[in-house]
Design an enzyme around this catalytic site. Structure first.
Site, PDB file in Angstrom:
ATOM      1  N   ILE A  14       0.871  -1.179   0.000  1.00  0.00           N
ATOM      2  CA  ILE A  14       0.000   0.000   0.000  1.00  0.00           C
ATOM      3  C   ILE A  14       0.904   1.224   0.000  1.00  0.00           C
ATOM      4  O   ILE A  14       1.372   1.662   1.043  1.00  0.00           O
ATOM      5  CB  ILE A  14      -0.959   0.024   1.207  1.00  0.00           C
ATOM      6  CG1 ILE A  14      -1.867  -1.207   1.182  1.00  0.00           C
ATOM      7  CG2 ILE A  14      -1.812   1.297   1.177  1.00  0.00           C
ATOM      8  CD1 ILE A  14      -2.874  -1.267   2.316  1.00  0.00           C
ATOM      9  N   HIS A  15       1.166   1.754  -1.181  1.00  0.00           N
ATOM     10  CA  HIS A  15       1.995   2.940  -1.316  1.00  0.00           C
ATOM     11  C   HIS A  15       1.101   4.160  -1.505  1.00  0.00           C
ATOM     12  O   HIS A  15      -0.127   4.062  -1.442  1.00  0.00           O
ATOM     13  CB  HIS A  15       3.024   2.766  -2.439  1.00  0.00           C
ATOM     14  CG  HIS A  15       2.420   2.394  -3.756  1.00  0.00           C
ATOM     15  ND1 HIS A  15       2.105   3.328  -4.714  1.00  0.00           N
ATOM     16  CD2 HIS A  15       2.053   1.190  -4.265  1.00  0.00           C
ATOM     17  CE1 HIS A  15       1.572   2.704  -5.762  1.00  0.00           C
ATOM     18  NE2 HIS A  15       1.536   1.413  -5.516  1.00  0.00           N
ATOM     19  N   ALA A  16       1.687   5.312  -1.713  1.00  0.00           N
ATOM     20  CA  ALA A  16       0.975   6.595  -1.675  1.00  0.00           C
ATOM     21  C   ALA A  16      -0.260   6.672  -2.576  1.00  0.00           C
ATOM     22  O   ALA A  16      -1.330   7.074  -2.125  1.00  0.00           O
ATOM     23  CB  ALA A  16       1.929   7.741  -1.992  1.00  0.00           C
ATOM     24  N   ALA A  19      -3.114   4.237  -1.532  1.00  0.00           N
ATOM     25  CA  ALA A  19      -3.558   4.638  -0.196  1.00  0.00           C
ATOM     26  C   ALA A  19      -4.446   5.872  -0.293  1.00  0.00           C
ATOM     27  O   ALA A  19      -5.500   5.942   0.334  1.00  0.00           O
ATOM     28  CB  ALA A  19      -2.362   4.915   0.714  1.00  0.00           C
TER      29      ALA A  19
END
Length: 85
Positions: A14-16, A19
């Site tokens: 779950i990266h930027a 997210a």
């Protein structure tokens, strides 16, 4: 309350970007939405909280939705996880 356990399949976890998209979806609903990884549970409507989980590929998270619009919120957010992460 509805809950769903999901194993992250995205290589980056779950990266930027996902997210932010997830938080935006969660914020559309009145229900309380949380994500849990291990012993840590966070408000899924707060980007910093979601990022603080440090979720990587292969990690299991649990989505919990509780409130007046929980059915719609749960279905939408469950689908988001399955399609994007």
């Amino acid at each position: 309350m509805k809950e769903f356990a999901y194993v992250i399949k995205d290589e980056l976890g779950i990266h930027a970007r996902p997210a932010g998209m997830f938080v935006k979806e969660a914020a559309r609903f009145q229900s309380n939405v949380t994500l849990t990884k291990g012993e840590k549970t966070v408000d899924a409507k707060r980007i910093i909280a979601v990022m603080s989980l440090g979720t990587k590929c292969g990690d299991e998270i649990t989505l919990r939705v509780d409130g007046d619009d929980e059915d719609t919120a749960f279905d939408t957010l469950k689908s988001f996880l399955e399609e994007n992460l």
